[in-house]
Design an enzyme around this catalytic site. Structure first.
Site, PDB file in Angstrom:
ATOM      1  NE  ARG A 131      -3.511   0.032   2.675  1.00 28.11           N
ATOM      2  CZ  ARG A 131      -3.900  -0.577   3.798  1.00 28.11           C
ATOM      3  NH1 ARG A 131      -3.434  -0.177   4.966  1.00 28.11           N
ATOM      4  NH2 ARG A 131      -4.748  -1.580   3.741  1.00 28.11           N
ATOM      5  NE  ARG A 245      -7.774  -2.283  14.746  1.00 29.57           N
ATOM      6  CZ  ARG A 245      -8.878  -2.974  14.545  1.00 29.57           C
ATOM      7  NH1 ARG A 245      -9.941  -2.764  15.304  1.00 29.57           N
ATOM      8  NH2 ARG A 245      -8.946  -3.893  13.605  1.00 29.57           N
ATOM      9  CE  LYS A 246      -8.986   0.983  10.098  1.00 30.92           C
ATOM     10  NZ  LYS A 246      -9.390   0.353   8.833  1.00 30.92           N
ATOM     11  N   GLY A 503     -16.029  -7.609   2.134  1.00 35.72           N
ATOM     12  CA  GLY A 503     -15.945  -9.049   2.322  1.00 35.72           C
ATOM     13  C   GLY A 503     -16.077  -9.526   3.743  1.00 35.72           C
ATOM     14  CB  CYS A 508     -11.850  -2.592   3.574  1.00 34.41           C
ATOM     15  SG  CYS A 508     -10.727  -3.163   4.865  1.00 34.41           S
ATOM     16  N   GLY A 509     -14.888  -1.860   2.530  1.00 35.34           N
ATOM     17  CA  GLY A 509     -15.737  -1.355   1.466  1.00 35.34           C
ATOM     18  C   GLY A 509     -16.743  -0.311   1.916  1.00 35.34           C
TER      19      GLY A 509
END
Length: 585
Positions: A131, A245-246, A503, A508-509
């Protein structure tokens, strides 16, 4: 005051001019901020991390009950793979050698994510997704060609995705090639550093920045500054690489809110105060399997020069005080809940250069009553005689030859630049109007990347799915295309409907922001057989009156989704069955 000075000018393009601030509009409606406890014990406000030999580590007294990822960071700081050239040593080991040691096994499965490398152990053992950092989604033709050259050597294993954070992700990478790839990235002005795990994600901005006739402010100077700060100009910024975390950040530059501020941990909303240009701050937006939350106002305004100091202060408050136990409760909003919005604001304020934050003005510059525009197709730029063309990239997937062709189009018709969007599409800017007709006749714009795609394809987004991702429960990209194509044959709609596929519950979508969302799960079909399915979401809204969608129907077998989608489109979006439409002609 320690601050970063920013000169806000449009790019060096024909007839470009300095941006003009638009005054008016009310503050967008957002959810009420969490009040939290009235008081927080002073001991709770002790920083849980400390600096040791250039790295930030969790203090021994706070290591009880931490999650496995925190233990991996304590055992060896992931940034050492970059800062101390550990990647060279790792890349020289065979996979067999790597698997013999827990330390090196954790390197390839966890720590390499700090370098943007994600091991596809489950579906592509020995291969990695890489990424990039691509602030504001701006990429050059040279960068695009370089990435194409990387994935081409991996044959069918190699491909690229446009992500929902205006970013490139390349696939098929093998570990021995990584040192050379990193050098190649640097040569074309790219980096993959600090793009995964407990780091700050790609700074998002207006994909039309600098060319948009209706933009409030050009976001590129700010997203570039943020990216440079976060990675210390691609040298590695260890002060912000050990977060709980992110963490996501965006800078809003348009009334359309293409940047989706409500789902970011920190969002800069353009606002003026006493004649000065700056930003109101939203904080805490995030998605996770257990909880999704919209960003809330911090009741703080910063002048344009303080974009970096306040980002640093927010990150330090999160780094110092964030919970490091259950990973489902480690995003920044959980800390805001615990401290209360005023308590969290106070902690941010303590970390500002002058230990103060101004309160937000009652108005910002984003017009609430604004119809979100469509950037796909041909549109005039603010520079007279020039246009941009938005191309639909089906579910964001591109191959090496596609990337070379896109780079050629950007050079031949534009200024050698491409813009990625959070909907996984691409914009070619700076096209002379006299060149538009020729561009639109290019074969790839007629059979692959359409400027005017079918209406239901326009808003289609899909995560990686289980083709490559080990966490994904179902296949997404091919299925999203197939279901949409089947639905389009059955009904006619008069306006775009945003359909997102993800998914797994990590979303993430971003299914919660879609008109219709599909979250992968396993379920049983009518014969009791275990099959891939989806929880169907409905009602997500983007723009000034944004809100998150909710579950409409759970555990629908994927083979049964088409009639469910048709029914939703007819009952909620005014779709007309095609047999009725044809019968009326």
């Amino acid at each position: 005051m320690s601050s970063v000075s920013v000169r806000l000018f449009s790019p060096s393009l024909p007839n470009s001019s300095r941006f003009k601030t638009r005054l008016s509009a009310t503050l967008p409606q957002t959810a009420a901020p969490p009040s939290g406890p009235a008081e927080v014990d002073a001991a709770r406000l002790e920083p849980r991390v400390e600096e040791r030999e250039g790295y930030w580590v969790l203090k021994e007294k706070f290591r009880g009950g931490i999650n496995p990822q925190e233990k991996v960071k304590i055992e060896k700081d992931p940034m050492k793979l970059f800062m101390e050239n550990g990647i060279e040593e790792l890349a020289n080991l065979s996979l067999e050698e790597i698997e013999k040691s827990k330390l090196t096994k954790d390197d390839i499965d966890v720590r390499l994510k700090w370098l943007g490398l994600f091991h596809r152990r489950k579906h592509q053992y020995g291969r990695f997704m890489m990424r990039l950092k691509l602030p504001n989604g701006v990429t050059t033709s040279a960068q695009t060609r370089y990435l194409a050259s990387v994935i081409r050597q991996y044959g069918e294993e190699g491909c690229t995705d446009v992500t929902t954070r205006q970013n490139w992700q390349i696939r098929g990478v093998v570990l021995p090639d990584v040192p050379d790839i990193l050098k190649g990235l640097a040569e074309v002005g790219l980096t993959s550093l600090q793009s995964g795990m407990d780091n700050v994600r790609n700074p998002v901005g207006n994909p039309l920045a600098g060319i948009d006739p209706h933009e409030i402010v050009d976001t590129r100077p700010y997203t570039n500054l943020l990216s440079h700060f976060i990675t210390a100009n691609s040298l590695g910024n260890t002060a912000v690489t050990n977060l709980p975390r992110k963490w996501n950040v965006c800078v809003v530059g348009t009334h359309d809110l293409f940047e989706h501020p409500h789902i970011n941990d920190l969002a800069y909303m353009p606002a003026t105060k006493n004649g000065r240009f700056g930003f109101n701050l939203l904080v805490g937006g995030f998605f996770s399997p257990k909880r999704c939350a919209e960003a809330v106002p911090l009741d703080a305004w910063v002048p344009a020069d303080d974009v970096i100091p306040v980002c640093k202060a927010v990150l330090e408050a999160y780094r110092d005080l964030g919970f490091r136990g259950n990973r489902q409760k480690t995003r920044m909003m959980w800390l805001i809940d615990e401290l209360g919005i005023e308590g969290f604001r106070s902690e941010v304020e303590k970390r500002m250069p002058q230990q103060e934050l101004e309160r937000s003005p009652s108005e910002d510059l984003v017009q609430k009553q604004w119809e979100r525009r469509d950037y796909l197709g041909v549109h005039p730029q603010k520079q007279e005689g020039y246009s941009f063309v938005g191309l639909h990239i089906p579910v964001g997937r591109v191959q090496a030859d596609d990337m070379d062709e896109l780079a050629r189009l950007a050079d031949e018709y534009g200024s050698g630049e491409l813009r990625l969007t959070v909907e996984q599409n691409i914009v070619i800017p700076n096209i002379e109007n006299s060149m538009l007709e020729k561009l639109l006749q290019e074969p790839i714009l007629k059979d692959r990347f359409l400027p005017e795609p079918p209406i239901l394809m326009k808003g289609l987004v899909a995560c990686t799915g289980n083709q490559f991702c080990g966490q994904a429960i179902i296949e997404t990209k091919a299925r999203a295309m197939k279901v949409t194509e089947e639905v389009e044959r059955l009904v006619s709609v008069s306006r775009p409907v945003r359909m997102h596929w993800t998914g797994c519950p990590n979303t993430c979508g971003q299914v919660q922001v879609a008109d219709i969302g599909f979250m992968g799960c396993m379920t049983r079909d009518k014969n009791g057989k275990v099959v891939e399915g989806a929880d169907v979401y409905l009602g997500g809204k983007i723009g000034s009156d944004s809100h998150l969608g909710v579950v409409y129907k759970k555990a629908v077998p994927c083979e049964d989704l088409v009639p469910v989608v048709v029914d939703i489109l007819v009952s909620h979006f005014g779709a007309v069955p095609r047999e009725r439409e044809e019968g009326e002609d």
